[in-house]
Every structure is written in C-alpha cells, then in structure tokens.
Motif scaffolding. Structure first.
Motif, short mmCIF file in Angstrom:
data_model
loop_
_atom_site.label_atom_id
_atom_site.label_comp_id
_atom_site.label_asym_id
_atom_site.label_seq_id
_atom_site.Cartn_x
_atom_site.Cartn_y
_atom_site.Cartn_z
N GLY A 81 0.84 -1.19 0.00
CA GLY A 81 0.00 0.00 0.00
C GLY A 81 0.88 1.23 0.00
N ASP A 82 0.24 2.40 -0.05
CA ASP A 82 1.04 3.61 -0.08
C ASP A 82 0.68 4.59 1.03
OD1 ASP A 82 -1.39 4.40 -1.03
OD2 ASP A 82 -0.64 5.32 -2.86
N ASP A 83 0.15 4.05 2.14
CA ASP A 83 -0.16 4.97 3.23
C ASP A 83 1.09 5.22 4.08
OD1 ASP A 83 -0.29 3.34 5.85
OD2 ASP A 83 -1.57 2.17 4.49
N ARG A 84 1.09 6.32 4.76
CA ARG A 84 2.27 6.77 5.52
C ARG A 84 2.66 5.80 6.63
NH1 ARG A 84 6.46 9.25 3.83
NH2 ARG A 84 7.64 8.04 5.28
N VAL A 85 1.69 5.11 7.23
CA VAL A 85 2.01 4.16 8.30
C VAL A 85 2.86 3.01 7.76
CG1 VAL A 85 1.01 2.52 9.97
CG2 VAL A 85 -0.05 4.77 9.64
N LEU A 86 2.48 2.46 6.61
CA LEU A 86 3.27 1.39 5.98
C LEU A 86 4.67 1.90 5.62
CD1 LEU A 86 0.81 -0.31 3.43
CD2 LEU A 86 1.76 -1.31 5.51
N MET A 87 4.72 3.07 5.04
CA MET A 87 6.00 3.63 4.62
C MET A 87 6.92 3.87 5.81
SD MET A 87 4.38 6.21 1.78
CE MET A 87 5.87 7.00 1.25
N ASP A 88 6.37 4.42 6.89
CA ASP A 88 7.18 4.65 8.09
C ASP A 88 7.71 3.35 8.66
OD1 ASP A 88 6.80 7.39 7.91
OD2 ASP A 88 5.22 7.46 9.44
N ALA A 89 6.86 2.32 8.69
CA ALA A 89 7.29 1.02 9.22
C ALA A 89 8.39 0.42 8.35
CB ALA A 89 6.09 0.07 9.30
N PHE A 90 8.23 0.50 7.03
CA PHE A 90 9.27 -0.02 6.13
C PHE A 90 10.58 0.75 6.32
CE2 PHE A 90 11.56 0.18 2.08
CZ PHE A 90 11.86 -1.16 1.93
N GLU A 91 10.50 2.06 6.35
CA GLU A 91 11.71 2.88 6.50
C GLU A 91 12.41 2.60 7.83
OE1 GLU A 91 10.62 6.98 5.71
OE2 GLU A 91 9.85 6.44 3.72
N LYS A 92 11.65 2.36 8.88
CA LYS A 92 12.25 2.02 10.18
C LYS A 92 13.02 0.70 10.07
CE LYS A 92 11.19 1.32 15.03
NZ LYS A 92 10.15 1.21 16.05
N THR A 93 12.45 -0.26 9.38
CA THR A 93 13.12 -1.55 9.17
C THR A 93 14.42 -1.36 8.39
OG1 THR A 93 11.01 -2.74 9.16
CG2 THR A 93 12.86 -3.84 8.11
N ILE A 94 14.37 -0.56 7.36
CA ILE A 94 15.54 -0.35 6.51
C ILE A 94 16.65 0.39 7.26
CG2 ILE A 94 16.35 0.89 4.45
CD1 ILE A 94 14.88 -1.88 4.03
N HIS A 95 16.27 1.37 8.07
CA HIS A 95 17.28 2.10 8.86
C HIS A 95 18.08 1.18 9.76
CE1 HIS A 95 17.00 6.41 8.10
NE2 HIS A 95 15.71 6.23 7.89
N ALA A 96 17.49 0.09 10.18
CA ALA A 96 18.16 -0.85 11.10
C ALA A 96 19.12 -1.80 10.39
CB ALA A 96 17.11 -1.65 11.87
N GLN A 97 19.16 -1.77 9.06
CA GLN A 97 19.98 -2.70 8.29
C GLN A 97 21.31 -2.06 7.88
OE1 GLN A 97 18.85 -5.85 8.10
NE2 GLN A 97 17.14 -5.00 9.26
N ASP A 98 22.40 -2.52 8.46
CA ASP A 98 23.72 -1.96 8.15
C ASP A 98 24.13 -2.15 6.70
OD1 ASP A 98 24.11 -0.99 10.71
OD2 ASP A 98 25.24 -2.74 11.37
N CYS A 99 23.66 -3.21 6.06
CA CYS A 99 24.07 -3.47 4.68
C CYS A 99 23.37 -2.57 3.68
CB CYS A 99 23.87 -4.94 4.32
SG CYS A 99 22.16 -5.47 4.29
N VAL A 100 22.31 -1.88 4.09
CA VAL A 100 21.63 -0.94 3.19
C VAL A 100 22.37 0.38 3.27
CG1 VAL A 100 19.49 0.26 2.63
CG2 VAL A 100 19.41 -2.10 3.47
N MET A 101 23.06 0.71 2.18
CA MET A 101 23.87 1.92 2.14
C MET A 101 23.05 3.16 1.80
SD MET A 101 26.39 0.09 2.91
CE MET A 101 27.32 1.49 3.38
N GLN A 102 22.04 2.96 0.96
CA GLN A 102 21.18 4.07 0.54
C GLN A 102 19.77 3.54 0.36
OE1 GLN A 102 22.95 6.20 -2.90
NE2 GLN A 102 24.81 5.04 -2.40
N CYS A 103 18.80 4.41 0.61
CA CYS A 103 17.39 4.07 0.39
C CYS A 103 16.70 5.32 -0.13
CB CYS A 103 16.75 3.60 1.69
SG CYS A 103 14.98 3.28 1.54
N TYR A 104 15.99 5.15 -1.25
CA TYR A 104 15.30 6.28 -1.87
C TYR A 104 13.82 5.94 -2.04
CZ TYR A 104 20.06 7.56 -3.16
OH TYR A 104 21.39 7.88 -3.12
#
Length: 157
Positions: free
Chosen positions: A78-101
């Motif tokens: 989906g494209d609601d802000r709650v889903l996006m925030d949850a996904f972004e929080k998950t990605i921030h915790a991953q050291d191997c992810v160098m960039q996220c756009y």
C-alpha cells in the motif's frame, strides 16, 4: 533548518570541500580569496545550516576484499504513511543498506545494498524482504561494475 543565501564565495568553498574535505582552512581561504578567519566563519555557518552535512572518508569497497553491491527495488502493499514509516524504520536498522530512496513510478523504494557475499545477501533478503508483510514484491539487480560514482553535488561557482 532555514535556507541560507549562498554567494559565490560560499559556492567556491562548497565545491572545494566536496573535492577535498581535508584541505586546511589556510589553503581554503587562499583558494577563495578571503582571510582565514572569514573562511572559518563561512564554513561554520555552512555546517550549522546543514549545507555541509558531514565530513566522511569515502571507502572503495573493492580495496576491503570481496564486496557485492546490489540494487533492490521494493514495491509495498500500500502507499499509506504508516506502511511507509514502518518499512523505513526496518531499513534504517539494516547496516548493509547503504542508501534508500523513496521514488516515483512503478516501484516505491530503491535500495543500494553492500554485502560481502551472496550468502550475506540471502540472509538479509530472508529476514528483511521475503518475510516482510509490508512488501508486495522486490527485484534485485546485481552490480557488475561501477561505471561512475560521484559524491559531489554540482553547484555553480
């Protein structure tokens, strides 16, 4: 963070620091034709305003042994802000992810991932992508070679 006016001297300072953040204040002041105290004040102002966000060492992953870079496109369910925030929080915790756009188009996010080997990527993918209930689909592209990599932001000056 308020926007600040950048004059030609500020732009020259930024361009020079993007090329070499180790330049001395004396060399920088000389290059932009201002006094060292004036130059130091300008650099401090640029840092305080967030124009200069960080001073970092850019490391060549190939010099550190085997590293694989991957580009991963992610489409959320989906494209609601709650889903996006949850996904972004998950990605921030991953050291191997160098960039996220967050991007427009047929995908929602583009990730740049750097791992030592495919086993490490598989572990990341299983834990973060395959099992994530927020993700509808993802596509992984393996980087064969880096043709161009630039950190400098082009500005006039």
């Amino acid at each position: 963070m308020p926007d600040i006016e950048l004059d030609q001297i500020d732009r020259k300072i930024i361009n020079l620091l993007q090329g070499n953040s180790q330049i001395t204040n004396l060399e920088l002041a000389d290059a932009v034709a201002v006094s060292p105290p004036t130059c130091l004040r300008r650099v401090r102002r640029l840092r305080e305003a967030g124009v200069i966000a960080k001073d970092v060492a850019i490391v060549d992953p190939s010099k550190l042994g085997s590293h694989i870079q991957l580009i991963v496109t992610v489409e959320l369910k989906g494209d609601d802000r709650v889903l996006m925030d949850a996904f972004e929080k998950t990605i921030h915790a991953q050291d191997c992810v160098m960039q996220c756009y967050l991007v427009t188009g047929s995908t929602d996010y583009v990730l740049v991932v750097c791992v030592r080997n495919m086993s490490e990527f598989e572990k990341f993918a299983r834990a973060t992508l395959y099992t994530n209930p927020l993700i509808k689909r993802f596509i992984t592209l393996t980087v064969i070679s880096r043709v161009k990599y630039e950190t400098r932001i082009p500005i006039d000056g």
